[in-house]
Scaffold this motif. Structure first.
Motif, PDB file in Angstrom:
ATOM      1  N   UNK A   5     -39.130  13.474  55.086  1.00  0.00           N
ATOM      2  CA  UNK A   5     -39.058  12.081  55.517  1.00  0.00           C
ATOM      3  C   UNK A   5     -37.785  11.853  56.332  1.00  0.00           C
ATOM      4  N   UNK A   6     -37.782  10.763  57.109  1.00  0.00           N
ATOM      5  CA  UNK A   6     -36.627  10.382  57.903  1.00  0.00           C
ATOM      6  C   UNK A   6     -36.314   8.920  57.603  1.00  0.00           C
ATOM      7  N   UNK A   7     -35.056   8.658  57.207  1.00  0.00           N
ATOM      8  CA  UNK A   7     -34.600   7.292  56.968  1.00  0.00           C
ATOM      9  C   UNK A   7     -33.392   7.057  57.846  1.00  0.00           C
ATOM     10  N   UNK A   8     -33.467   6.015  58.703  1.00  0.00           N
ATOM     11  CA  UNK A   8     -32.339   5.632  59.539  1.00  0.00           C
ATOM     12  C   UNK A   8     -31.851   4.270  59.087  1.00  0.00           C
ATOM     13  N   UNK A   9     -30.546   4.155  58.858  1.00  0.00           N
ATOM     14  CA  UNK A   9     -29.938   2.868  58.546  1.00  0.00           C
ATOM     15  C   UNK A   9     -28.749   2.691  59.478  1.00  0.00           C
ATOM     16  N   UNK A  10     -28.755   1.629  60.268  1.00  0.00           N
ATOM     17  CA  UNK A  10     -27.679   1.410  61.222  1.00  0.00           C
ATOM     18  C   UNK A  10     -28.042   0.351  62.226  1.00  0.00           C
ATOM     19  N   UNK A  11     -27.430   0.412  63.402  1.00  0.00           N
ATOM     20  CA  UNK A  11     -27.628  -0.595  64.425  1.00  0.00           C
ATOM     21  C   UNK A  11     -28.772  -0.191  65.357  1.00  0.00           C
ATOM     22  N   UNK A  12     -28.474   0.560  66.418  1.00  0.00           N
ATOM     23  CA  UNK A  12     -29.489   0.950  67.397  1.00  0.00           C
ATOM     24  C   UNK A  12     -29.952   2.380  67.153  1.00  0.00           C
ATOM     25  N   UNK A  13     -31.238   2.632  67.363  1.00  0.00           N
ATOM     26  CA  UNK A  13     -31.800   3.979  67.283  1.00  0.00           C
ATOM     27  C   UNK A  13     -32.634   4.209  68.530  1.00  0.00           C
ATOM     28  N   UNK A  14     -32.312   5.287  69.279  1.00  0.00           N
ATOM     29  CA  UNK A  14     -33.070   5.638  70.479  1.00  0.00           C
ATOM     30  C   UNK A  14     -33.690   7.018  70.298  1.00  0.00           C
ATOM     31  N   UNK A  15     -35.009   7.086  70.487  1.00  0.00           N
ATOM     32  CA  UNK A  15     -35.728   8.361  70.445  1.00  0.00           C
ATOM     33  C   UNK A  15     -36.080   8.710  71.883  1.00  0.00           C
ATOM     34  N   UNK A  16     -35.537   9.822  72.391  1.00  0.00           N
ATOM     35  CA  UNK A  16     -35.806  10.186  73.782  1.00  0.00           C
ATOM     36  C   UNK A  16     -36.239  11.628  73.955  1.00  0.00           C
ATOM     37  N   UNK A  17     -36.585  12.309  72.846  1.00  0.00           N
ATOM     38  CA  UNK A  17     -37.069  13.679  72.950  1.00  0.00           C
ATOM     39  C   UNK A  17     -38.461  13.714  73.545  1.00  0.00           C
ATOM     40  N   UNK A  18     -38.627  14.441  74.643  1.00  0.00           N
ATOM     41  CA  UNK A  18     -39.932  14.519  75.302  1.00  0.00           C
ATOM     42  C   UNK A  18     -40.923  15.292  74.437  1.00  0.00           C
ATOM     43  N   UNK A  19     -42.179  14.877  74.498  1.00  0.00           N
ATOM     44  CA  UNK A  19     -43.224  15.566  73.753  1.00  0.00           C
ATOM     45  C   UNK A  19     -43.513  14.890  72.435  1.00  0.00           C
ATOM     46  N   UNK A  20     -44.083  15.664  71.510  1.00  0.00           N
ATOM     47  CA  UNK A  20     -44.524  15.131  70.228  1.00  0.00           C
ATOM     48  C   UNK A  20     -43.421  15.296  69.191  1.00  0.00           C
ATOM     49  N   UNK A  21     -42.767  14.208  68.824  1.00  0.00           N
ATOM     50  CA  UNK A  21     -41.724  14.213  67.801  1.00  0.00           C
ATOM     51  C   UNK A  21     -42.394  13.963  66.454  1.00  0.00           C
ATOM     52  N   UNK A  22     -42.366  14.969  65.579  1.00  0.00           N
ATOM     53  CA  UNK A  22     -43.132  14.920  64.337  1.00  0.00           C
ATOM     54  C   UNK A  22     -42.225  14.718  63.138  1.00  0.00           C
ATOM     55  N   UNK A  23     -42.636  13.794  62.255  1.00  0.00           N
ATOM     56  CA  UNK A  23     -41.942  13.551  60.988  1.00  0.00           C
ATOM     57  C   UNK A  23     -42.865  14.034  59.881  1.00  0.00           C
ATOM     58  N   UNK A  24     -42.327  14.862  58.966  1.00  0.00           N
ATOM     59  CA  UNK A  24     -43.154  15.524  57.950  1.00  0.00           C
ATOM     60  C   UNK A  24     -43.839  14.592  56.986  1.00  0.00           C
ATOM     61  N   UNK A  25     -43.160  13.519  56.568  1.00  0.00           N
ATOM     62  CA  UNK A  25     -43.806  12.572  55.644  1.00  0.00           C
ATOM     63  C   UNK A  25     -43.635  11.155  56.182  1.00  0.00           C
ATOM     64  N   UNK A  26     -42.755  10.359  55.602  1.00  0.00           N
ATOM     65  CA  UNK A  26     -42.600   8.968  56.026  1.00  0.00           C
ATOM     66  C   UNK A  26     -41.396   8.809  56.940  1.00  0.00           C
ATOM     67  N   UNK A  27     -41.405   7.695  57.716  1.00  0.00           N
ATOM     68  CA  UNK A  27     -40.253   7.346  58.546  1.00  0.00           C
ATOM     69  C   UNK A  27     -39.925   5.886  58.310  1.00  0.00           C
ATOM     70  N   UNK A  28     -38.660   5.618  57.957  1.00  0.00           N
ATOM     71  CA  UNK A  28     -38.200   4.256  57.712  1.00  0.00           C
ATOM     72  C   UNK A  28     -37.007   3.982  58.611  1.00  0.00           C
ATOM     73  N   UNK A  29     -37.078   2.887  59.368  1.00  0.00           N
ATOM     74  CA  UNK A  29     -35.997   2.496  60.276  1.00  0.00           C
ATOM     75  C   UNK A  29     -35.446   1.159  59.800  1.00  0.00           C
ATOM     76  N   UNK A  30     -34.208   1.203  59.262  1.00  0.00           N
ATOM     77  CA  UNK A  30     -33.519  -0.009  58.806  1.00  0.00           C
ATOM     78  C   UNK A  30     -32.499  -0.377  59.876  1.00  0.00           C
TER      79      UNK A  30
END
Length: 194
Positions: A5-30
């Motif tokens: 899983x991926x948990x982000x806690x903070x201000x700004x989050x930018x995803x810019x990786x080209x292609x298919x960015x895969x998360x194994x289980x859950x993704x939480x963006x706080x």
């Protein structure tokens, strides 16, 4: 790519990786700022995708897919980029957007797909200047203003105020097209299914 899983806690989050960015289980963006996805940063989550903070505006320019669960934004979603953005949730789940759904230009059309599931646009200021397509068992809108709305498959359409320049119901040869359409009140209950 993350195997767990991926948990982000903070201000700004930018995803810019080209292609298919895969998360194994859950993704939480706080996030207290903006979640941004670049045009080519497709996100595939093998569980629930959740953006938890209301009052934020999230700039989404690439597809988001939840392979076994749903997609939930507590904040607003602004579709950007140079092409259509597709949100796909697993059969029987939900796509929920708590803040307003908006677009930059007519090129930023949104496609929302939840087979036998529910799409909920909860805010009162949804306004898209591009074609928007819904495929679900139920579509619940507080309000929506759009130049073009396509209901590929929806057993139930529930809304307080729906104003579209062009409404298409169904797909292909079985579709019905209406222009300058205003729908007010609880409408479309069991009205169509393609």
């Amino acid at each position: 790519t993350a195997s767990q899983s991926l948990v982000f806690t903070g201000n700004n989050l930018t995803l810019n990786g080209a292609g298919n960015n895969t998360i194994g289980t859950t993704m939480t963006v706080n996030n207290t700022g903006t979640l941004t996805t670049a045009d080519t940063a497709v996100l595939s989550v093998n569980g629930l995708f959740t953006q938890t903070v209301a009052g934020t505006e999230n700039s989404i320019s690439a597809d988001i897919n939840s392979t076994v669960s749903g997609i939930n934004f507590e904040g607003a979603v602004k579709l950007g980029g140079t092409d259509q953005v597709t949100f796909t949730a697993a059969r029987g789940n939900n796509i929920d957007i708590g803040g307003n759904l908006t677009t930059d230009t007519a090129a930023n059309n949104g496609i929302f797909i939840v087979p036998q599931g529910t799409i909920n646009l909860k805010a009162a200021g949804n306004s898209v200047v591009s074609p928007t397509s819904f495929t679900a068992a139920d579509v619940n809108l507080t309000s929506l203003t759009s130049t073009q709305l396509v209901l590929v498959s929806a057993a139930n359409l529930n809304g307080t105020s729906i104003n579209v320049a062009a409404l298409t119901i169904g797909a292909g040869a079985n579709s019905v097209n209406l222009t300058n359409t205003t729908i007010n009140g609880q409408t479309g209950r069991n009205a169509w299914k393609s």
